[in-house]
Design an enzyme around this catalytic site. Structure first.
Site, PDB file in Angstrom:
ATOM      1  N   THR A 153       0.822  -1.219   0.000  1.00 45.49           N
ATOM      2  CA  THR A 153       0.000   0.000   0.000  1.00 45.49           C
ATOM      3  C   THR A 153       0.851   1.263   0.000  1.00 45.49           C
ATOM      4  O   THR A 153       0.522   2.234  -0.665  1.00 45.49           O
ATOM      5  CB  THR A 153      -0.911  -0.016   1.255  1.00 45.49           C
ATOM      6  OG1 THR A 153      -1.732  -1.171   1.163  1.00 45.49           O
ATOM      7  CG2 THR A 153      -1.782   1.208   1.340  1.00 45.49           C
ATOM      8  N   THR A 185       2.329  -4.291   4.456  1.00 41.96           N
ATOM      9  CA  THR A 185       2.370  -4.559   5.899  1.00 41.96           C
ATOM     10  C   THR A 185       2.067  -6.020   6.248  1.00 41.96           C
ATOM     11  O   THR A 185       2.454  -6.487   7.309  1.00 41.96           O
ATOM     12  CB  THR A 185       1.356  -3.669   6.656  1.00 41.96           C
ATOM     13  OG1 THR A 185       0.063  -3.872   6.097  1.00 41.96           O
ATOM     14  CG2 THR A 185       1.737  -2.216   6.569  1.00 41.96           C
ATOM     15  N   ASP A 186       1.374  -6.734   5.355  1.00 44.20           N
ATOM     16  CA  ASP A 186       0.910  -8.078   5.732  1.00 44.20           C
ATOM     17  C   ASP A 186       2.042  -9.012   6.159  1.00 44.20           C
ATOM     18  O   ASP A 186       1.904  -9.753   7.129  1.00 44.20           O
ATOM     19  CB  ASP A 186       0.130  -8.724   4.576  1.00 44.20           C
ATOM     20  CG  ASP A 186      -1.264  -8.131   4.418  1.00 44.20           C
ATOM     21  OD1 ASP A 186      -1.611  -7.223   5.187  1.00 44.20           O
ATOM     22  OD2 ASP A 186      -1.997  -8.591   3.522  1.00 44.20           O
TER      23      ASP A 186
HETATM   24  N1  GLU Z   1      -1.845  -6.984   1.341  1.00 43.02           N
HETATM   25  C1  GLU Z   1      -1.011  -5.967   0.810  1.00 43.02           C
HETATM   26  C2  GLU Z   1       0.421  -6.079   1.309  1.00 43.02           C
HETATM   27  O1  GLU Z   1       0.688  -6.479   2.413  1.00 43.02           O
HETATM   28  C3  GLU Z   1      -1.548  -4.579   1.046  1.00 43.02           C
HETATM   29  C4  GLU Z   1      -1.617  -4.187   2.491  1.00 43.02           C
HETATM   30  C5  GLU Z   1      -0.511  -3.256   2.900  1.00 43.02           C
HETATM   31  O2  GLU Z   1       0.386  -2.873   2.165  1.00 43.02           O
HETATM   32  O3  GLU Z   1      -0.564  -2.875   4.053  1.00 43.02           O
HETATM   33  O4  GLU Z   1       1.302  -5.757   0.568  1.00 43.02           O
END
Ligand code: GLU
Length: 441
Positions: free
Chosen positions: A106, A182-183
């Site tokens: 993100t 973040t995942d």
């Molecule tokens: N699921 C995606 C990832 O971890 C988008 C969520 C995010 O970046 O926080 O890359």
């Protein structure tokens, strides 16, 4: 598949091509007596071949089924997204140099509101357009390594990130920032903590829960915190910079081996587990929260150890778990199993035979807890003592995911079982706390 038709295939793609339309164009679809007008938008490539997705004037998206009698006309050319580069930011020569590496997620995405598509892209000029304050903290050199959502990052990517970071750590770089989804940010943070040893400068991972073009985005504040830490922090470790609380007041710096994503959507999703964050950043001022850290030293020579072996599994015990899951890993050449046991470090007696099998096959079996907080103690109950007698290695208060990454890393360095066991119990990157934090409170 080309970008212009992203996600479309089969009948739907044929119909779009016949109408000479592209993503973003305004089209009319007539199905018998019904007609729909809207912007042609991308769709999942795993969907069926018969639906076209339109964004209606109302803002809603609909899927229209294509049949042999469907008529598609292009009635307007979609204005191509224009990008006006921001005025060039003057780099201030006296400021420290920071390398930013983007891997996706993100934080590196922009939403094209016309079509609703999210595109991962983060160039130096994108960064300055979103966060011009960065130019007052450091001279930034931003590069895209991958454009991946982090659920698609694998140990092979950890190796590539580690090697790329090592290349950035030249004489005049004061720190490195890695933008990442973040995942699985916690896993990559742990992986780099083992792969980048003897660091001369800080390596700071950063993500965001909401993309930079949303009003509630945490991307700018997290990035400012990460760049501040990379440029000026007194420590030289792998750490992660994210909101400390839901408000924008402070950024917490978590140690790479002790951090977990704990909330699906809150901006303060990351918590240090069984320890405190190592630092807090407020108004670009860094306060260290511990005296126990490796100090920055530009003369120190980085030890790059980027290999990981994927033949390691993380198995979570649950009531009713079929022990053949463990046997499957033995039969499929796994070298190590991290168990995420209950409470102080237990699994049911009906798993004991399979565990014995694994140990007899020279597979490392080690125990962590699914409790998250606290330290395992396998000497309290019979089940724990029995597991120890079977040869299960207790892993203190380490996070199960950090233990898994660590064992993958260890097998990337050696296959000598005695050495593997020794390294597994050695505190290499502060993955074990001296004292368990929750016991103090
Ligand atoms: N699921 C995606 C990832 O971890 C988008 C969520 C995010 O970046 O926080 O890359």
């Amino acid at each position: 598949m080309s970008e212009e038709f992203s996600g479309y295939k089969g009948e739907a793609l044929k119909a779009i091509k016949k109408a000479e339309a592209e993503i973003g164009d305004i089209i009319r679809i007539t199905n018998n007596s019904e007609a729909y007008e809207g912007i042609l938008i991308p769709r999942s490539e795993y969907g069926d071949e018969r639906h076209i997705i339109l964004k209606l004037k109302s803002g809603y998206n609909i899927g229209v089924r294509i049949t042999s009698s469907t008529k598609i006309e292009k009635i307007g050319k979609g204005a191509k997204p224009t990008f006006k580069p921001p005025p060039l930011v003057k780099q201030i020569a006296e400021l420290p140099k920071v390398a930013i590496i983007s891997t996706g997620g993100t934080i590196a995405s922009r939403v094209d509101y016309r079509t609703g598509a999210v595109r991962p892209a983060l160039t130096a000029s994108d960064l300055y357009s979103v966060v011009p304050e960065l130019a007052t903290i450091a001279q930034i050199d931003a590069q895209i390594l991958f454009s991946l959502f982090s659920e698609n990052i694998t140990p092979k990517h950890w190796t590539q990130i580690a090697e790329f970071v090592a290349k950035q750590i030249t004489d005049d770089v004061e720190g490195v920032v890695i933008a990442h989804g973040t995942d699985t940010l916690g896993y990559t943070a742990a992986a780099l903590s083992f792969a980048l040893q003897n660091l001369p400068v800080p390596v700071i991972l950063v993500g965001s829960q909401r993309s930079a073009d949303r009003p509630s985005s945490d991307a700018a504040t997290n990035l400012i915190g990460a760049v501040t830490a990379a440029a000026k922090a007194p420590f030289a470790e792998v750490a992660l910079a994210m909101h400390e609380t839901p408000s924008d007041t402070a950024i917490a710096i978590h140690r790479g081996t002790k951090v977990r994503k704990c909330h699906t959507s809150r901006r303060d999703t990351f918590k240090s587990i069984n320890t405190t964050p190592i630092a807090r950043i407020q108004d670009q001022k860094i306060t260290m929260l511990t005296e126990d850290y490796k100090k920055r030293d530009s003369k120190r020579k980085l030890a790059l150890k980027p290999a990981f072996d994927e033949k390691v599994a993380l198995i979570k015990f649950y009531p009713g778990m079929n022990p053949t899951i463990i046997n499957w890993h033995i039969e499929n050449g796994y070298k190590g199993i991290i168990l995420e046991g209950t409470g102080l470090g237990h699994v049911s007696k009906y798993c004991f035979d399979a565990i014995k099998n694994a140990v007899n096959s020279n597979i490392i079996v080690a125990m962590t807890s699914q409790c998250i907080w606290g330290r395992i103690n396998m000497n309290v109950y019979d089940s724990g003592r029995d597991l120890l007698a079977l040869g299960v290695i207790p892993l203190e208060d380490i996070l199960p995911e950090t233990a898994t990454v660590k064992l993958m890393w260890i097998f990337g360095q050696t296959n000598d079982i005695a050495e593997v066991k020794k390294l597994l119990k050695t505190n290499i990157a502060s993955e074990f706390s001296q004292r368990t934090f929750s016991e103090e409170t």
